[in-house]
Write an enzyme that holds these catalytic residues in place. Structure first.
Site, PDB file in Angstrom:
ATOM      1  N   ASP A   7       0.797  -0.808   0.064  1.00  0.00           N
ATOM      2  CA  ASP A   7       0.387   0.119   0.250  1.00  0.00           C
ATOM      3  C   ASP A   7       1.198   1.381  -0.181  1.00  0.00           C
ATOM      4  OD1 ASP A   7      -3.016   2.005   0.257  1.00  0.00           O
ATOM      5  OD2 ASP A   7      -1.768   1.957   2.384  1.00  0.00           O
ATOM      6  N   GLU A  67      -2.777  -2.069  -4.989  1.00  0.00           N
ATOM      7  CA  GLU A  67      -4.380  -1.519  -5.079  1.00  0.00           C
ATOM      8  C   GLU A  67      -3.937   0.236  -6.639  1.00  0.00           C
ATOM      9  OE1 GLU A  67      -7.331   0.098  -2.043  1.00  0.00           O
ATOM     10  OE2 GLU A  67      -7.269   1.211  -3.216  1.00  0.00           O
ATOM     11  N   ASP A 139      -1.575   1.366   7.285  1.00  0.00           N
ATOM     12  CA  ASP A 139      -1.492   1.033   6.338  1.00  0.00           C
ATOM     13  C   ASP A 139      -1.153  -0.718   5.511  1.00  0.00           C
ATOM     14  OD1 ASP A 139      -1.340   3.651   5.751  1.00  0.00           O
ATOM     15  OD2 ASP A 139       0.062   3.389   7.991  1.00  0.00           O
TER      16      ASP A 139
END
Lengths: 182, 182
Positions: A7, A67, A139
């Protein structure tokens, strides 16, 4: 298979490593790379690059998942995130990993079962699916969720590819959007 | 001193290497890294990373300069440029180079003498200052202009630092904006 989820962010980059045997998931490691705010931009990006490469060396994942981001309302934030994401993708590619990208919707659907899940629901399911004692930092939880998504989606993608039903999909890699091939 | 200028982009990344003895400039090399459009994002970023690292190994610059970008009207373009820029900065930092950033205004002022110069004027001045026979490709010319800007600004920054007039400036590195310290 062992999967590293990432992330990325210019201030904090989360990572999470899991294993999947196709049925069960196992937690391996997770954490947050905290980037020193006082460094210049290239120095900060190098912190992300170096730490992620070290994490790959330490944990030996076979797959990487990240992502897929959408553009932010704030153009400056978009530029900063883009640069951090570029550094993270470089670290993964430089370590010889193929990177799979998933949208937030895919990740939520895959982890919680619905694309409308709240962030806290995703974190609770990450904790449940990986049988963690405590809740990982935000995170790291996002990175673990991304890795879980790959663990769930990749076998499906392999089956679709094996069936030969979707030659376009096989050509493009393991990308699904909302259950539809893109 | 030998300076590498870089003009990053996800489709084409320009580079240019020059030498400066404080008075005269000498052209060393320039070109364009053409990134294969069919690769996935991490593969494309790795092309930028690998090629820039190779260029540093081949040309041994002591300084790197890159244009400071402002956010684009199109958020998706901003994100893509951010990722390409992140890969370029990673390559430079990974090669042990400190990266100096200059705004388009600084580069134009430094190369042409005015911040309102057109792109073609910048290219003509790059060709003139480096005594080139022909006009370099657009991306390479932008990268060379950025390197020339560093050749012009860095000695000034050093003088200011040596005078001890601007401790804040000395602390922050070689950044000038419109003649004022930032």
């Amino acid at each position: 298979m062992r999967i590293l989820g990432v992330d990325p962010g210019l201030r904090r980059t989360g990572f999470g490593v899991i294993e999947s045997d196709g049925h069960r998931l196992r937690y391996v490691a997770s954490g947050t790379i905290v980037v020193p705010a006082e460094d210049d931009l290239s120095g900060r990006l190098k912190v992300i690059l170096d730490n992620l490469r070290q994490i790959v060396r330490d944990t030996s994942p076979e797959f990487a998942a990240i992502e897929k981001v959408f553009v932010n309302a704030n153009p400056l934030s978009t530029l900063l995130l883009g640069q951090a994401r570029g550094a993270a993708l470089c670290a993964l590619a430089d370590s010889g990993l193929m990177v799979h990208e998933y949208t937030a919707l895919q990740i939520k659907k895959s982890v919680v079962g619905t694309g409308r899940a709240a962030k806290t629901q995703v974190q609770a399911m990450v904790q449940h699916l990986l049988a963690l004692d405590g809740s990982p930092a935000a995170d790291a939880a996002d990175a673990l969720a991304c890795a879980i998504c790959h663990a769930h989606v990749a076998p499906l993608a392999d089956r679709l590819r094996d069936n030969g039903d979707h030659p376009a999909f096989a050509r493009r890699g393991t990308r699904l959007r909302g259950g539809r091939l893109v």
